[in-house]
Write a protein that holds these residues in place. Structure first.
Motif, PDB file in Angstrom:
ATOM      1  N   PRO A  11      -0.901   1.828 -10.621  1.00  0.00           N
ATOM      2  CA  PRO A  11      -0.837   0.366 -10.506  1.00  0.00           C
ATOM      3  C   PRO A  11      -0.342  -0.063  -9.127  1.00  0.00           C
ATOM      4  O   PRO A  11       0.399   0.665  -8.462  1.00  0.00           O
ATOM      5  CB  PRO A  11       0.170  -0.020 -11.590  1.00  0.00           C
ATOM      6  N   LEU A  12      -0.778  -1.249  -8.698  1.00  0.00           N
ATOM      7  CA  LEU A  12      -0.261  -1.806  -7.450  1.00  0.00           C
ATOM      8  C   LEU A  12       1.223  -2.124  -7.615  1.00  0.00           C
ATOM      9  O   LEU A  12       1.642  -2.701  -8.623  1.00  0.00           O
ATOM     10  CB  LEU A  12      -1.017  -3.084  -7.080  1.00  0.00           C
TER      11      LEU A  12
ATOM     12  N   VAL B 120      -1.419  -8.324  -0.882  1.00  0.00           N
ATOM     13  CA  VAL B 120      -1.689  -7.569  -2.106  1.00  0.00           C
ATOM     14  C   VAL B 120      -3.178  -7.236  -2.184  1.00  0.00           C
ATOM     15  O   VAL B 120      -3.570  -6.123  -2.533  1.00  0.00           O
ATOM     16  CB  VAL B 120      -1.230  -8.359  -3.350  1.00  0.00           C
ATOM     17  N   GLY B 121      -4.005  -8.229  -1.826  1.00  0.00           N
ATOM     18  CA  GLY B 121      -5.453  -7.984  -1.819  1.00  0.00           C
ATOM     19  C   GLY B 121      -5.848  -6.949  -0.785  1.00  0.00           C
ATOM     20  O   GLY B 121      -6.721  -6.105  -1.039  1.00  0.00           O
ATOM     21  N   ILE B 122      -5.215  -6.988   0.395  1.00  0.00           N
ATOM     22  CA  ILE B 122      -5.508  -5.996   1.441  1.00  0.00           C
ATOM     23  C   ILE B 122      -5.156  -4.589   0.956  1.00  0.00           C
ATOM     24  O   ILE B 122      -5.907  -3.637   1.173  1.00  0.00           O
ATOM     25  CB  ILE B 122      -4.729  -6.337   2.725  1.00  0.00           C
ATOM     26  N   ALA B 123      -3.998  -4.450   0.300  1.00  0.00           N
ATOM     27  CA  ALA B 123      -3.579  -3.137  -0.197  1.00  0.00           C
ATOM     28  C   ALA B 123      -4.570  -2.605  -1.224  1.00  0.00           C
ATOM     29  O   ALA B 123      -4.957  -1.423  -1.185  1.00  0.00           O
ATOM     30  CB  ALA B 123      -2.179  -3.233  -0.818  1.00  0.00           C
ATOM     31  N   ALA B 124      -5.013  -3.474  -2.140  1.00  0.00           N
ATOM     32  CA  ALA B 124      -5.986  -3.045  -3.147  1.00  0.00           C
ATOM     33  C   ALA B 124      -7.314  -2.675  -2.491  1.00  0.00           C
ATOM     34  O   ALA B 124      -7.940  -1.670  -2.837  1.00  0.00           O
ATOM     35  CB  ALA B 124      -6.194  -4.160  -4.175  1.00  0.00           C
TER      36      ALA B 124
ATOM     37  N   PHE C  77       0.826  -1.212   0.000  1.00  0.00           N
ATOM     38  CA  PHE C  77       0.000   0.000   0.000  1.00  0.00           C
ATOM     39  C   PHE C  77       0.859   1.261   0.000  1.00  0.00           C
ATOM     40  O   PHE C  77       0.611   2.190  -0.780  1.00  0.00           O
ATOM     41  CB  PHE C  77      -0.920   0.002   1.220  1.00  0.00           C
ATOM     42  N   THR C  78       1.873   1.312   0.871  1.00  0.00           N
ATOM     43  CA  THR C  78       2.699   2.518   0.940  1.00  0.00           C
ATOM     44  C   THR C  78       3.543   2.688  -0.323  1.00  0.00           C
ATOM     45  O   THR C  78       3.753   3.810  -0.795  1.00  0.00           O
ATOM     46  CB  THR C  78       3.604   2.503   2.190  1.00  0.00           C
ATOM     47  N   ASP C  79       4.044   1.576  -0.886  1.00  0.00           N
ATOM     48  CA  ASP C  79       4.795   1.670  -2.148  1.00  0.00           C
ATOM     49  C   ASP C  79       3.891   2.152  -3.274  1.00  0.00           C
ATOM     50  O   ASP C  79       4.290   2.982  -4.104  1.00  0.00           O
ATOM     51  CB  ASP C  79       5.387   0.303  -2.522  1.00  0.00           C
ATOM     52  N   THR C  80       2.664   1.637  -3.315  1.00  0.00           N
ATOM     53  CA  THR C  80       1.712   2.038  -4.353  1.00  0.00           C
ATOM     54  C   THR C  80       1.340   3.508  -4.203  1.00  0.00           C
ATOM     55  O   THR C  80       1.310   4.256  -5.191  1.00  0.00           O
ATOM     56  CB  THR C  80       0.445   1.163  -4.264  1.00  0.00           C
TER      57      THR C  80
END
Length: 852
Positions: free
Chosen positions: A364-365, A342-346, A36-39
């Motif tokens: 993009p993620l 990855v799903g949590i971040a999205a 999340f933070t990288d995205t």
């Protein structure tokens, strides 16, 4: 041994399921945070790059910024950025265009008069049309740009929120009376402040200059280069074209974008560190589950491991086989956790951009290689390290144990050693906590809390029996035999009970500590608001900027007003390394608006043109009655101020209070107070509140708050913060629940023969299920009680360190909320036991009795 380890994992996959879930959830938290933070950082950097795409060089007037143009104040510098300067820069050989920028804030009222946005990102700027009437920086969505002082353009989202269409009349305010302007068009912008939920109001250049600076002046120049022009060469040429004597800062657009990127990176790193703390808590809770699971598995496989020893397997081989099992479990859970992260971040991004309307930029993620490595490495290491002690115990199983009972009970010597270590750690932690609280040392309190928590965890087997025994009379009276059996089962293996309860203890402890701190801060702020202020209302800007200078006389003339005092905070130089901040007030009306308790010196010090100093500031700065401070005011004038009195700390006033009559003439030209305190003839009522709104021209940026409003706002801020923290701790609580389920399920399997015997001698299925549920309830309540006590103790120590920050701070323990946590722990215990209890109740009697 490698094949044996793999077969053991496959053979016990059902019993390892909860461990896999615990590791997976903790790893998912870590991976989700990093993704999340990288995205977010990547999206913000991309958006930032777009903002500087066409800017080769930017020039800002630091003098204009320093004089508060961004707060609606007029300013003039010795060599400001004028239209002549802009034309000179535009005429340079490498310049394609030079755009003059004026900006500040502009509050937009919706059709009901409420402010659109939060007040902190209410941006105003100038619309600079080209030959075709469009501004490339703000592409038109509909209509046209403003052309005179009666017109305005808004960003499309703000127009939609306010319910405006092109042609409507929009109510707009800077820091003075409300203006009613015609909406000529809507715009698109990629300004991060606006994209993240703010608002943009665009005026024609002359109007923007009149509102924010002065006619013909700019705060910034954005220079576009001709094709093939080197940015650094153009920067040098621009610097030569600027007038001498100005406070200018010229940079390339690339350098400015790089600076913004570094700020974005620092911000996302800070967010990542904060979230990873909670991920660490979740993983720490998981350690108890993993260790407990492997301990129980090894106890159930005593004969198997002993037989391996008997046929020649060495201790290292046995240890290695258990650690390989842990590695396989950790690897499987970590890979699943990475995918879930990855799903949590999205999902988090969708949640923030959806219901929460955070308006984060799209992109993009980003799943960086470092994220993949970190998530898998963390999950595997946590699992393997958690299984290390059980693996060592497994290696110590003697071959003769193959001929004895299934479970090898802990020796009294090991329990005694554990209790001694626990008592020592608990004593050290308690001492450090007390010393930190007395000395108001945050670091020592934190260290003491950590050591105390570890010490109590080590002691939990010793605490389990007496605390659980307290419930024995009630269980026997209400539930009879199942209740007595549940109590005996809960204390039969105190280590297991302690490990299961400790996972829940962590979550309850942290939630309790946060709740107590929140309640205590709320009470301290409420008490200070009620006791320190006599004013009925406070008038201030929603974005905490300065009011217009004419607001105070306008309010003073309002119907029902008996006393008024503007307050402004002004920095002065005292010849030391740090500036001193003075709170300037009306000396003649202050005693009607603020409760001032003078401990030393004269109560009339302000009326005598002297200073009042708070007791806290007196201690830190060494100010005493009669001291003379040589000061340099913001306008460069020098003077001397005498300390006339020392007062008790007051939440309304800063540490050093001065008369407005002395400080006001040296404040920034065109600026008013930070807030205005108002006293009414009939107290706080709706008529006075409306009169104050009318006196300020119905400005949507100006807020009129009474005591109840201030308390409500303070409580909302604390409640919102606690809600976020509760949500982040929720993962740890979920993992703790999995631990209770896992322990009860494996305990049922381990006691299958015992349960069969109970059924054979007359205990029916309902009684067996009730026994398991009550056992789980006792373990959960034990963990909840220990967590609540620890949470209150830690909160008390932490609050002691805030004594200087919050006046009258005391520890407030909200009984209903604490009781609610214990009830929640009990419900967790009952819910966690539903499946194990159902499974135990369905045990086949003959099959269980024959099992070994």
């Amino acid at each position: 041994m490698y094949r044996t380890a793999l077969r053991n994992v496959l053979a016990h996959k059902a019993r390892l399921l909860m461990t896999v879930l615990a590791v997976m959830l903790g790893t998912a938290f870590v991976a989700g945070t990093l993704v999340f933070t990288d995205t977010l950082g990547n999206a913000l950097r991309s958006q930032n790059a777009k903002s500087y795409t066409d800017i080769a060089v930017t020039v800002s007037d630091r003098g204009a910024v320093g004089r508060g143009y961004d707060h609606g104040g007029k300013s003039a510098t010795n060599a400001p950025l004028t239209e002549e300067t802009r034309k000179a820069v535009a005429a340079l050989p490498g310049t394609a265009d030079a755009r003059g920028i004026v900006s500040g804030f502009a509050g937009i009222a919706d059709k009901k008069g409420a402010l659109v946005g939060d007040g902190f990102s209410t941006t105003g700027t100038n619309f600079v049309p080209g030959a075709d009437g469009t501004d490339p920086r703000y592409p038109l969505v509909e209509g046209r740009g403003p052309k005179n002082a009666t017109e305005i353009a808004l960003d499309a989202k703000t127009a939609e929120k306010g319910g405006y269409q092109v042609g409507d009349t929009v109510r707009v305010a800077v820091n003075g009376p409300v203006m009613e302007l015609k909406l000529t068009g809507t715009l698109h912008t990629n300004d991060p402040r606006v994209v993240s939920g703010g608002s943009l109001a665009a005026f024609d250049t002359a109007t923007a200059q009149q509102l924010y600076l002065s006619p013909g002046h700019f705060a910034e120049l954005d220079v576009k280069a001709k094709p093939g022009t080197d940015d650094d060469a153009l920067l040098a040429a621009v610097r030569q074209a600027l007038p001498q004597g100005g406070e200018f800062e010229a940079k390339t657009g690339r350098a400015l974008a790089d600076e913004q990127d570094k700020m974005i990176e620092a911000g996302t790193k800070g967010m990542s560190k904060a979230l990873l703390v909670f991920a660490g808590i979740a993983l720490f809770v998981g350690i108890f589950i993993i260790a407990n699971t492997f301990t129980m598995l090894i106890a159930q496989r005593t004969k198997e491991l002993a037989l391996l020893r008997a046929i020649g397997a060495g201790r290292r081989q046995v240890t290695r086989s258990v650690l390989i099992e842990a590695f396989l479990v950790g690897l499987t859970a970590s890979v699943a956790g990475l995918a879930a992260g990855v799903g949590i971040a999205a999902g988090l991004r969708s949640l923030l951009n959806g219901p929460m309307e955070a308006n984060l930029p799209d992109g993009p993620l980003v799943v960086a290689p470092g994220t993949v490595v970190t998530a898998i490495l963390v999950g595997v290491l946590v699992t393997v390290l958690s299984a290390l002690l059980p693996a060592i115990r497994a290696a110590r199983i003697a071959p003769i144990a193959a001929m004895s009972s299934v479970e090898q009970p802990a020796t009294q010597k090991s329990l005694l050693l554990r209790n001694v270590i626990g008592l020592v750690l608990t004593g050290i932690g308690a001492a450090a906590l007390a010393l930190g609280a007395i000395g108001k040392t945050v670091g020592l309190v934190g260290l003491g809390a950590a050591v105390l928590m570890i010490g109590v965890f080590v002691l939990t087997p010793l605490l389990a029996r007496p605390l659980i025994t307290l419930f024995a009379p009630l269980l026997r009276a209400v539930y009879g035999t199942p209740g007595r059996l549940a109590r005996e089962n809960a204390v039969r293996n105190p280590r297991r009970t302690a490990a299961t309860a400790s996972a829940l203890t962590i979550g309850v402890m942290l939630i309790t500590a946060l709740t107590v701190v929140g309640a205590s801060v709320n009470k301290a702020v409420d008490d200070a608001t009620a006791s320190d202020s006599k004013a009925d209302y406070t008038v201030a800007m929603a974005n905490y900027s300065m009011l217009s200078p004419d607001v105070v006389p306008q309010i003073a003339k309002a119907t029902g007003v008996t006393a008024v005092s503007g307050t402004r905070t002004v920095p002065v130089e005292t010849g030391t390394d740090d500036s001193e901040w003075l709170t300037a007030v009306d000396a003649n009306t202050l005693d009607q608006l603020v409760t001032v308790k003078v401990k030393d010196g004269s109560a009339d010090a302000l009326k005598q043109g002297k200073l009042l100093v708070s007791s806290g500031r007196s201690e830190t700065a060494g100010y005493k009655v009669g001291d003379v401070l040589s000061v340099t005011y913001p306008d460069g004038a020098k003077g001397s101020l005498t300390v006339g009195g020392v007062m008790e700390a007051n939440s309304v006033l800063a540490g050093v209070v001065a008369p407005e009559a002395v400080v006001g003439p040296h404040a920034q030209p065109g600026t008013g107070p930070d807030k205005v305190l108002v006293k009414g003839a009939d107290g706080a009522d709706a008529k006075l509140k409306q009169a104050l709104r009318d006196a300020t021209g119905g400005n949507p940026l100006i807020e009129v708050k009474g005591e109840a409003d201030v308390k409500k706002e303070n409580r909302r801020m604390i409640t919102d913060l606690l809600s976020v923290l509760y949500g982040l701790l929720g993962m740890a609580v979920v993992i703790a629940v999995l631990g209770v389920v896992n322990t009860m399920a494996m305990s049922v399997f381990e006691r299958r023969r015992e349960i069969g015997m109970l059924r054979a001698i007359g205990l029916d299925r309902r009684g067996v299920g009730r026994m398991i549920r009550l056992e789980s309830l006792l373990i959960a309540l034990f963990g909840g009680v220990v967590g609540v006590v620890l949470g209150i103790v830690v909160a008390w120590a932490g609050l002691k360190t805030l004594g200087d920050t919050f006046k009258g701070m005391s520890t407030v323990v909200p009984p209903l909320q604490i009781l609610g946590f214990l009830v929640a722990a009990a419900l967790i215990g009952l819910l966690a036991a539903l499946w194990p209890a159902r499974r135990a109740a369905r045990t086949d009697i003959l099959g269980a009795i024959k099992s070994e």
